[in-house]
Design a protein around this motif. Structure first.
Motif, PDB file in Angstrom:
ATOM      1  N   TYR A 153      59.866  41.020  88.054  1.00 52.51           N
ATOM      2  CA  TYR A 153      59.028  42.218  87.928  1.00 52.51           C
ATOM      3  C   TYR A 153      58.081  42.111  86.740  1.00 52.51           C
ATOM      4  O   TYR A 153      56.914  42.503  86.824  1.00 52.51           O
ATOM      5  N   TRP A 154      58.558  41.570  85.632  1.00 49.56           N
ATOM      6  CA  TRP A 154      57.776  41.546  84.399  1.00 49.56           C
ATOM      7  C   TRP A 154      56.605  40.583  84.476  1.00 49.56           C
ATOM      8  O   TRP A 154      55.729  40.608  83.606  1.00 49.56           O
ATOM      9  N   ASN A 155      56.587  39.726  85.497  1.00 45.33           N
ATOM     10  CA  ASN A 155      55.479  38.788  85.663  1.00 45.33           C
ATOM     11  C   ASN A 155      54.335  39.366  86.486  1.00 45.33           C
ATOM     12  O   ASN A 155      53.292  38.729  86.626  1.00 45.33           O
ATOM     13  N   ARG A 156      54.518  40.554  87.043  1.00 49.90           N
ATOM     14  CA  ARG A 156      53.484  41.157  87.882  1.00 49.90           C
ATOM     15  C   ARG A 156      52.324  41.655  87.033  1.00 49.90           C
ATOM     16  O   ARG A 156      52.520  42.257  85.974  1.00 49.90           O
ATOM     17  N   LEU A 157      51.110  41.431  87.515  1.00 51.02           N
ATOM     18  CA  LEU A 157      49.935  41.816  86.741  1.00 51.02           C
ATOM     19  C   LEU A 157      49.726  43.321  86.698  1.00 51.02           C
ATOM     20  O   LEU A 157      49.390  43.876  85.660  1.00 51.02           O
ATOM     21  N   ALA A 223      48.853  34.338  82.944  1.00 51.34           N
ATOM     22  CA  ALA A 223      49.969  33.853  83.769  1.00 51.34           C
ATOM     23  C   ALA A 223      50.559  34.951  84.657  1.00 51.34           C
ATOM     24  O   ALA A 223      51.445  34.671  85.466  1.00 51.34           O
ATOM     25  N   ALA A 224      50.074  36.186  84.535  1.00 51.63           N
ATOM     26  CA  ALA A 224      50.606  37.288  85.345  1.00 51.63           C
ATOM     27  C   ALA A 224      50.300  37.063  86.823  1.00 51.63           C
ATOM     28  O   ALA A 224      49.282  36.468  87.181  1.00 51.63           O
ATOM     29  N   LEU A 225      51.195  37.546  87.672  1.00 52.08           N
ATOM     30  CA  LEU A 225      51.117  37.258  89.108  1.00 52.08           C
ATOM     31  C   LEU A 225      50.548  38.435  89.892  1.00 52.08           C
ATOM     32  O   LEU A 225      50.835  39.601  89.599  1.00 52.08           O
ATOM     33  N   CYS A 226      49.747  38.102  90.907  1.00 45.90           N
ATOM     34  CA  CYS A 226      49.280  39.091  91.880  1.00 45.90           C
ATOM     35  C   CYS A 226      48.931  38.343  93.155  1.00 45.90           C
ATOM     36  O   CYS A 226      48.625  37.152  93.124  1.00 45.90           O
ATOM     37  N   LYS A 227      49.000  39.046  94.269  1.00 47.31           N
ATOM     38  CA  LYS A 227      48.740  38.403  95.558  1.00 47.31           C
ATOM     39  C   LYS A 227      47.254  38.221  95.814  1.00 47.31           C
ATOM     40  O   LYS A 227      46.836  37.254  96.431  1.00 47.31           O
ATOM     41  N   GLU A 228      46.457  39.159  95.353  1.00 51.01           N
ATOM     42  CA  GLU A 228      45.011  39.149  95.573  1.00 51.01           C
ATOM     43  C   GLU A 228      44.338  38.600  94.317  1.00 51.01           C
ATOM     44  O   GLU A 228      44.443  39.190  93.242  1.00 51.01           O
TER      45      GLU A 228
END
Length: 539
Positions: A153-157, A223-228
């Protein structure tokens, strides 16, 4: 958390069936059991992300939704239920009562001018931490904290803006609930890492210290993650203190968003000259990655339109980026294409003769460099050669002056090569659909100020002409070809494609930054280019 979105669960929404992901379904059930009915906003329900116009309308509102919410709930999932025994379970009413008690404690501290640090012990009790368990640091609690900190969860942008804008934050996991400060206290007690929730908490603490600029947010959260991929930019705009008015449009290509961001920063003087190339590279890696990217969206076929209305001559335009360039030298000869030099022995001999004619005093070094260049071309495939240089013409044209010595050399080279250039190369009339490798030509360059020229040859865009200047920009190995139109007092400059020298083609010279110190102050030139040219340099 995203959770398993493939597993859909049915809810009733305005008396109609609506399907949500399993994790959201769990969160809604948890909130229903936690207390009195309350209005809840969840983006997966409240925004139709398949409707791009609606998405464009809603995105600027999200920052205000989270800012004005009474509480922003961080739901980490029900998988933490097994840790219920090591922590005090709380309902939302208890959290609300304790938050009220905490407010009263804070007001009391302010009224008595007592430092807020003095109420840390009562706060821990008021927020529902089992103080004895916390002090004893039992193994079960430590295990829970380690798992919480490692939660993806903490990696989500998007959580950066959601949590960053929140007035009050409640962290919920399994059957447990605590406010943000209490959560951070217990995480700090058991975890020495600076990542996960602690990294996000540092970001919140620095909110008003200048760290919430768009440039800093993009750097710190790359480095934060997102699908788009567009959300790499759009997901941080609402939190940035200097991004009011940023254009948001999911219909735009990644290249267009790259250009929007560069020009937005440039027109507000948010990019110092020294940061233009590094920031452009950061944006490119966020949106497109390390590959070349969709260059066809950035590069338009060049047409001979010297008086085109598309040319920008206003140096104050936000589309104009100003950089310092180092003049490597003047092009003194254009050779065969990369394909011709391998397939035609006659062309190879003619090229060797050209080298002999122009580098009589440095012939050994010139032939050595030429052999390296030939072997590199021979060993490279067409795809590799196609990415060597680009026939891109900047739509920025500006006036300036050159050092007198360089100007004289330029005039001499143009006069000396004009007849041969006109007969042997019909630049601007080549087929733009041909691969770049076919349209790339060898070139020779001389530095008129020097007794010797360390970098003598390479591969240039098909638009290159004898008399063009070849320039380096700090931070980029790929060189720019600069077309100069001479005037009586001032000269007009415009970028006409890119080039690479032999060392850069062969092994990407790791000493590029060092070799720029070789140049003298008089060999610098104030350069003006557009965002597309910057992208081409970074490609």
């Amino acid at each position: 958390m995203w959770g398993n979105e493939a597993a859909k669960k049915k809810i009733l929404l305005n008396s109609s069936e609506f399907y949500v992901g399993e994790n959201l379904w769990d969160a809604l059930h948890y909130l229903r059991k936690s207390g009195d009915p309350m209005p809840i906003w969840a983006d997966a329900i409240c925004i139709n992300k398949e409707d791009v116009p609606e998405r464009n309308r809603q995105l600027p509102l999200i920052k205000w939704i989270y800012f004005r919410a009474k509480t922003v709930v961080v739901w980490l999932g029900k998988k933490y239920s097994r840790y219920q025994s090591c922590m005090q379970v709380q309902t939302s009413q208890e959290v609300a009562l304790q938050a009220t008690s905490q407010d009263e404690l804070q007001k009391s501290a302010v009224a008595s001018e007592t430092p807020t640090e003095s109420i840390q012990a009562p706060k821990a009790l008021a927020l529902g931490i089992d103080e004895k368990a916390g002090m004893n640091a039992n193994n079960e609690e430590r295990e829970m904290v380690m798992e919480l900190c490692a939660d993806p969860y903490w990696n989500r942008l998007w959580i950066i803006q959601e949590i960053g804008r929140a007035r009050q934050k409640q962290v919920c996991f399994g059957s447990l609930a605590m406010d943000w400060n209490a959560f951070i206290e217990i995480v700090t007690l058991h975890n020495s890492s600076c990542e996960g929730p602690l990294r996000l908490n540092r970001l919140l603490q620095d909110k008003y210290s200048g760290s919430h600029t768009l440039r800093k947010l993009l750097q710190d959260n790359r480095a934060a993650l997102c699908k788009e991929p567009r959300d790499k930019i759009y997901g941080l705009v609402g939190l940035a203190a200097d991004a009011i008015g940023f254009p948001v449009d999911y219909r735009k290509s990644l290249i267009e968003i790259w250009k929007d961001t560069m020009e937005f920063m440039n027109c507000r003087d948010l990019l110092p000259e020294s940061d233009i190339i590094p920031f452009g590279g950061l944006l490119k890696s966020l949106l497109i990655g390390t590959s070349l990217g969709p260059l066809e969206q950035a590069l338009q076929p060049y047409e001979l339109r010297p008086n085109s209305a598309l040319v920008i001559e206003d140096s104050s335009s936000p589309r104009v980026f100003k950089l310092q360039a180092y003049i490597v030298g003047c092009i003194i000869a254009i050779g065969p294409s990369t394909g011709e030099i391998i397939s035609s022995m006659r062309k190879a001999d003619e090229w060797a003769a050209e080298i002999q004619q122009n580098f009589g005093k440095e012939l050994g070094d010139a032939h050595r460099e030429n052999d390296i260049l030939m072997h590199t071309i021979q060993d490279s495939d067409d795809e590799c050669l196609a990415s060597t240089c680009f026939s891109h013409v900047s739509n920025i044209r500006w006036s300036g002056s050159l050092n007198f010595t360089i100007t004289n050399c330029y005039e001499f080279v143009i006069r000396d090569n004009k007849a041969r250039y006109g007969l042997s190369h019909s630049y601007g009339q080549l087929n733009d659909t041909l691969p770049a490798a076919i349209n790339s030509h060898l070139f020779l360059v001389k530095n008129p100020w020097r007794i010797e020229t360390p970098w003598k040859m390479g591969i240039a865009s098909r638009l290159a002409q004898p008399g063009d200047l070849v320039c380096w920009v700090r931070g980029v190995e790929r060189a720019l070809i600069l077309r100069v139109t001479l005037g009586e007092y001032k000269h007009n400059f415009q970028v006409f494609g890119t080039a690479l020298f032999t060392n850069d083609i062969e092994n990407h010279d790791p000493h590029h930054a060092t070799r720029l110190s070789w140049f003298r102050e008089g060999e610098k030139l104030a350069l003006q280019i557009d965002s597309t040219t910057i992208y081409v340099l970074l490609a």
